[in-house]
Design an enzyme around this catalytic site. Structure first.
Site, short mmCIF file in Angstrom:
data_model
loop_
_atom_site.label_atom_id
_atom_site.label_comp_id
_atom_site.label_asym_id
_atom_site.label_seq_id
_atom_site.Cartn_x
_atom_site.Cartn_y
_atom_site.Cartn_z
N HIS A 262 6.82 -18.67 -17.83
CA HIS A 262 6.70 -17.40 -17.10
C HIS A 262 6.19 -16.29 -18.03
O HIS A 262 5.18 -15.63 -17.73
CB HIS A 262 8.08 -17.02 -16.54
CG HIS A 262 8.14 -15.68 -15.88
ND1 HIS A 262 8.14 -15.51 -14.52
CD2 HIS A 262 8.21 -14.41 -16.40
CE1 HIS A 262 8.20 -14.21 -14.23
NE2 HIS A 262 8.26 -13.53 -15.35
N GLU A 263 6.87 -16.09 -19.15
CA GLU A 263 6.48 -14.99 -20.05
C GLU A 263 5.09 -15.23 -20.63
O GLU A 263 4.34 -14.27 -20.89
CB GLU A 263 7.51 -14.82 -21.17
CG GLU A 263 8.92 -14.47 -20.70
CD GLU A 263 9.00 -13.22 -19.85
OE1 GLU A 263 8.10 -12.36 -19.95
OE2 GLU A 263 9.97 -13.09 -19.07
N HIS A 266 2.47 -13.63 -18.54
CA HIS A 266 2.29 -12.21 -18.87
C HIS A 266 1.42 -12.07 -20.11
O HIS A 266 0.51 -11.23 -20.17
CB HIS A 266 3.65 -11.56 -19.15
CG HIS A 266 4.48 -11.27 -17.95
ND1 HIS A 266 4.04 -10.49 -16.91
CD2 HIS A 266 5.75 -11.63 -17.64
CE1 HIS A 266 5.01 -10.37 -16.00
NE2 HIS A 266 6.05 -11.06 -16.42
N GLU A 292 3.25 -9.64 -12.61
CA GLU A 292 4.18 -10.71 -12.20
C GLU A 292 3.44 -11.84 -11.49
O GLU A 292 3.88 -12.99 -11.53
CB GLU A 292 5.29 -10.14 -11.31
CG GLU A 292 6.27 -9.25 -12.04
CD GLU A 292 7.01 -9.95 -13.17
OE1 GLU A 292 7.20 -11.17 -13.10
OE2 GLU A 292 7.39 -9.27 -14.14
#
Length: 503
Positions: A262-263, A266, A292
């Site tokens: 997930h990160e 970003h 997001e």
């Protein structure tokens, strides 16, 4: 005033911002506990310098000069100027002492939040949160343009153009869709086996696996790093420094592995903005919802893909050093999409996750539009979890203290997660028209997926608004039905439910 002077001033402002971001990273990853007061003073001082330059005489001069001499700006200069002008109009009326007070308050609040998490008592955080809310309410009149409600003003900070009116409608549709899917799974679905998910996989084993995976997905470790923290985050400090963090649980490998993926989404966004925008306000994500969308595309769209996991599972087994050798791929994959009501947002499965966001959205709306008292927040939180998910926190740690956002006064941020999920599903649908996504994720080269995202999203940074990016890329505005359809397809497949009707 000329373009070079203007851009030089923006670079100085950016360098101060980089210093502030490094402080923030340090606070959340390794700062000694007793340094909290000292760091609060340093952050307040640095932010005062940063903010005073953002609305200072040189920026004011540029705001007055360039509309009269637009021919003196290059194409990039014009884009940057429009963003600077927009930010200036939002901020120049805000008293510097009020912004410095907010910075000091949030720095202190982070320490109080950590203390409260340790004691599991909201009362230890309540006064710091009250101060954050108080200062934010003082700021709203300065930030307001034409927004109908106070909470609309806060939403606009993170997702330009977003309103309570739009979110009420969109979230109602998403909530109805999720509850319908959950009911169908309960009535007709076959639960996947999950007993092996809590087997021990050491931090070292998990890290070996996930570092290699995010490299394949496109995260560049020569311009990033992975650290440990209480609450995972990504922080883009400069074009060559986009850092990610996670927390590990050796009996829940999903939390860190999917969290790092997930990160990294970003981080990949910020690593692939066009360098012509470096040291300007354009070199950042255009909104938190779009940001997001990139992390949730990685975590949930890629992370739900059967072809992706079929390719990665042998390596996962190798990294786990025998722990999962007796688990078939089918059982492993199905276990990843097991859905169950949970208390903690970042541990939620991809079906129930939006419900966690809707709860936070409704509570923030109550704080700023309805005057909900701070001391009542834990009880309202607990009631909503019981109503929406059928579970009730036993203490404040697994309830209202689980998220870091309110300690940073990031009110209006939470809806970005659900918006990002909707954007991700819509982008995935559009990507499928150009790429054979399943085949790519089954291969040894994922680069075309990252390149597609860079072409349509990453490269623009903040030069285009979120609604424009989604419209340009998918040929329609935000449409939550793509998310509902996507979740139905994934979960009906995993739970063995046959779809009997077509929409």
């Amino acid at each position: 005033m000329n373009e070079k002077e203007f851009l030089d001033e923006l670079k100085e402002i950016d360098l101060l911002n980089q210093a502030l971001k490094l402080q923030d990273w340090d606070i959340q990853t390794g700062m000694p506990e007793k340094a909290n007061e000292d760091r609060s003073e340093l952050n307040s001082y640095l932010y005062g310098l940063y903010f005073s330059k953002k609305i200072g005489p040189k920026i004011k001069e540029a705001i007055d000069y360039f509309p009269q001499h637009p021919e003196e700006l290059s194409e990039v200069g014009q884009v940057v100027f429009e963003k600077v002008k927009e930010n200036y109009e939002l901020e120049h009326l805000v008293p510097e002492e009020l912004m410095s007070a907010l910075t000091a308050a949030t720095s202190k609040a982070h320490g109080k939040w950590q203390e409260a998490r340790a004691s599991k008592q909201f009362s230890d955080f309540q006064s710091a949160l009250t101060e954050n809310i108080h200062i934010t309410k003082q700021l709203i009149p300065y930030w307001r343009k034409e927004e109908k409600t106070d909470y609309d003003v806060l939403l606009n900070q993170y997702e330009p153009g977003m309103t309570v009116e739009i979110l009420d409608q969109v979230f109602a549709q998403v909530k109805e869709g999720i509850l319908s899917i959950r009911q169908t799974l309960k009535e007709k679905g076959k639960e996947p086996a999950t007993d092996f998910l809590s087997r021990k996989m050491t931090k070292k084993q998990q890290k070996r696996f996930v570092v290699e995976v995010i490299k394949q997905l496109g995260y560049d470790f020569s311009r990033g790093r992975l650290d440990d923290t209480v609450h995972p985050f990504m922080i883009g400090i400069s074009p060559n420094d986009a850092r990610i963090t996670t927390r590990w649980d050796e009996h829940d490998f999903k939390m860190a592995i999917l969290g790092v993926i997930h990160e990294a989404g970003h981080g990949m966004y910020e690593q692939n903005i066009d360098l012509k925008y470096a040291h300007t306000p354009i070199y950042e994500g255009t909104s938190m919802g779009i940001h997001e969308s990139q992390s949730l595309f990685n975590e949930i769209i890629v992370g739900s893909n059967r072809s992706f996991w079929k390719k990665q599972y042998p390596f996962f087994q190798e990294c786990a050093e025998g722990t999962f050798d007796d688990v078939s791929f089918d059982d492993f994959y199905r276990s990843l999409k097991h859905t169950k009501s949970s208390l903690v947002r970042i541990e939620a499965d991809s079906l129930t996750y939006p419900l966690h966001i809707i709860i936070r959205y409704e509570i923030e709306k109550m704080i700023f539009n309805e005057g909900l008292a701070v001391e009542k927040l834990p009880e309202v939180w607990n009631q909503k979890y019981e109503e929406y998910l059928g579970v009730r926190p036993e203490n404040d740690l697994e309830g209202i203290l689980q998220d870091v956002h309110w300690s940073g006064a990031s009110f209006g941020y939470f809806p970005s997660y659900a918006l990002g999920y909707m954007y991700a599903a819509q982008l995935y649908h559009a990507m499928g028209k150009d790429l054979a996504v399943d085949e790519i994720l089954a291969s040894d080269d994922y680069s075309s997926i990252r390149e597609w995202m860079t072409e349509h999203i990453h490269q623009y940074g903040a030069s285009r608004k979120p609604n424009q990016l989604i419209q340009d890329t998918t040929k329609e505005p935000l449409n939550p039905q793509y998310l509902i359809d996507y979740m139905e397809k994934i979960y009906f497949d995993v739970y063995g439910v046959e779809k009997t009707n077509s929409k």
